[in-house]
Design an enzyme around this catalytic site. Structure first.
Site, PDB file in Angstrom:
ATOM      1  N   SER A 209       0.807  -1.217   0.000  1.00 28.05           N
ATOM      2  CA  SER A 209       0.000   0.000   0.000  1.00 28.05           C
ATOM      3  C   SER A 209       0.842   1.270   0.000  1.00 28.05           C
ATOM      4  O   SER A 209       0.539   2.225  -0.713  1.00 28.05           O
ATOM      5  CB  SER A 209      -0.948   0.014   1.201  1.00 28.05           C
ATOM      6  OG  SER A 209      -1.810  -1.098   1.177  1.00 28.05           O
ATOM      7  N   HIS A 266       1.146   4.948   4.325  1.00 26.11           N
ATOM      8  CA  HIS A 266       0.447   5.491   3.157  1.00 26.11           C
ATOM      9  C   HIS A 266       0.845   6.943   2.914  1.00 26.11           C
ATOM     10  O   HIS A 266       1.143   7.340   1.786  1.00 26.11           O
ATOM     11  CB  HIS A 266      -1.063   5.402   3.360  1.00 26.11           C
ATOM     12  CG  HIS A 266      -1.566   4.000   3.486  1.00 26.11           C
ATOM     13  ND1 HIS A 266      -2.859   3.696   3.873  1.00 26.11           N
ATOM     14  CD2 HIS A 266      -0.952   2.811   3.277  1.00 26.11           C
ATOM     15  CE1 HIS A 266      -3.006   2.391   3.895  1.00 26.11           C
ATOM     16  NE2 HIS A 266      -1.868   1.827   3.541  1.00 26.11           N
TER      17      HIS A 266
END
Length: 289
Positions: A209, A266
């Site tokens: 991610s 992220h």
């Protein structure tokens, strides 16, 4: 394994597109009507958490929004084998991810998961004891700075990240080459992992991610400075990803006990990607001028 109610939705909500997506991903499930609601059942709480995350991203089952219609038709005509030949580095990275997924027993075999985690750990009496980064690096285990990107916890976690890497990775490999994609992937992994460690301390996390948000930021800013068809993402994709990032940062999923999300990874990946996109786009624009 007991069935778990992953979601309860009103009867008027159209789940057909999302169910089609679950079928394509081969996720075991069933839908039942109970007391005026649609209830989506899956085997196990871990899978239920991943289904909820998938629904948050693709409530209409629109996994194909990552491709523009013209590009999707072209890729379909080329065939999957030809796509692999055209994007060898993207394919190799995903293949390596799949191998680690198998070796770690879909992320449930902690004996092998610890080989790839950011810091070493041990499990004793049902508790996990994590080392600090300086202890890990003192043992010359430098590979841990990068390998968390290869760990995935469950099939849906792997499937969603693989879809994103396949689409974004191919774009960068086609526009800037395989070595650039490799360098960016390693840089974003390093940045995301350090960001998560600095924010949360010793913890167990993994997945592509952070790298994906880096690739997204790279394509986004590069395209703004030096427009190129390869990096022209549909507006809905960018908005959806940024909105999802903000929703996750509110802590709502932890509050609802849906599982922890590596938000710092992220954000770290996205900021690094925006920086590389700024540099790359500025250089491309200057060469073009």
């Amino acid at each position: 394994m007991n069935a778990v109610a992953a979601m309860r939705l009103p009867e008027h909500v159209d789940l057909s597109g999302f169910i089609t997506l679950l079928q394509r991903l081969k996720v075991p499930h069933r839908v039942a009507e109970e007391a005026g609601e649609q209830v989506l059942w899956v085997p196990g709480e871990q899978l239920a958490e991943q289904v909820r995350e998938l629904y948050g991203r693709y409530p209409q089952g629109d996994a194909e929004v990552l491709l523009e219609p013209s590009q999707a038709s072209k890729n379909s005509a080329q065939g999957f084998v030809q796509q692999l030949k055209n994007s060898p580095l993207t394919a190799i990275m995903l293949a390596l991810t799949f191998v680690v997924f198998a070796v770690t027993g879909t992320g449930e075999n902690y004996t092998t998961v610890r080989w790839f985690s950011f810091v070493d750990f041990r499990i004793q009496d049902g508790h996990i004891y994590l080392a600090y980064l300086n202890e890990t690096l003192a043992s010359s285990q430098w590979w841990r700075l990068l390998t968390p990107m290869l760990i995935h916890f469950g099939w849906l976690h792997l499937a969603m990240n693989s879809l994103w890497y396949w689409e974004l990775g191919r774009r960068i490999e086609a526009r800037q080459g395989a070595m650039m994609l490799l360098g960016l992937s390693l840089l974003f992994s390093l940045t995301a992992n350090f960001a998560q460690y600095l924010n949360a301390g010793p913890s167990l996390f993994g997945g592509l991610s952070g790298v994906l948000y880096g690739l997204l930021g790279h394509c986004w800013i590069f395209q703004r400075l030096a427009p190129t068809p390869a990096y022209r993402l549909p507006p809905g994709v960018l908005v959806m990803m940024l909105a999802w990032l903000l929703i996750c940062m509110t802590g709502i999923f932890e509050l609802l006990q849906f599982g922890a999300i590596a938000n710092a990874a992220h954000v770290g990946g996205l900021l690094a990607g925006c920086l590389t996109g700024l540099l790359g786009g500025a250089l491309a624009r200057r060469r073009h001028s």
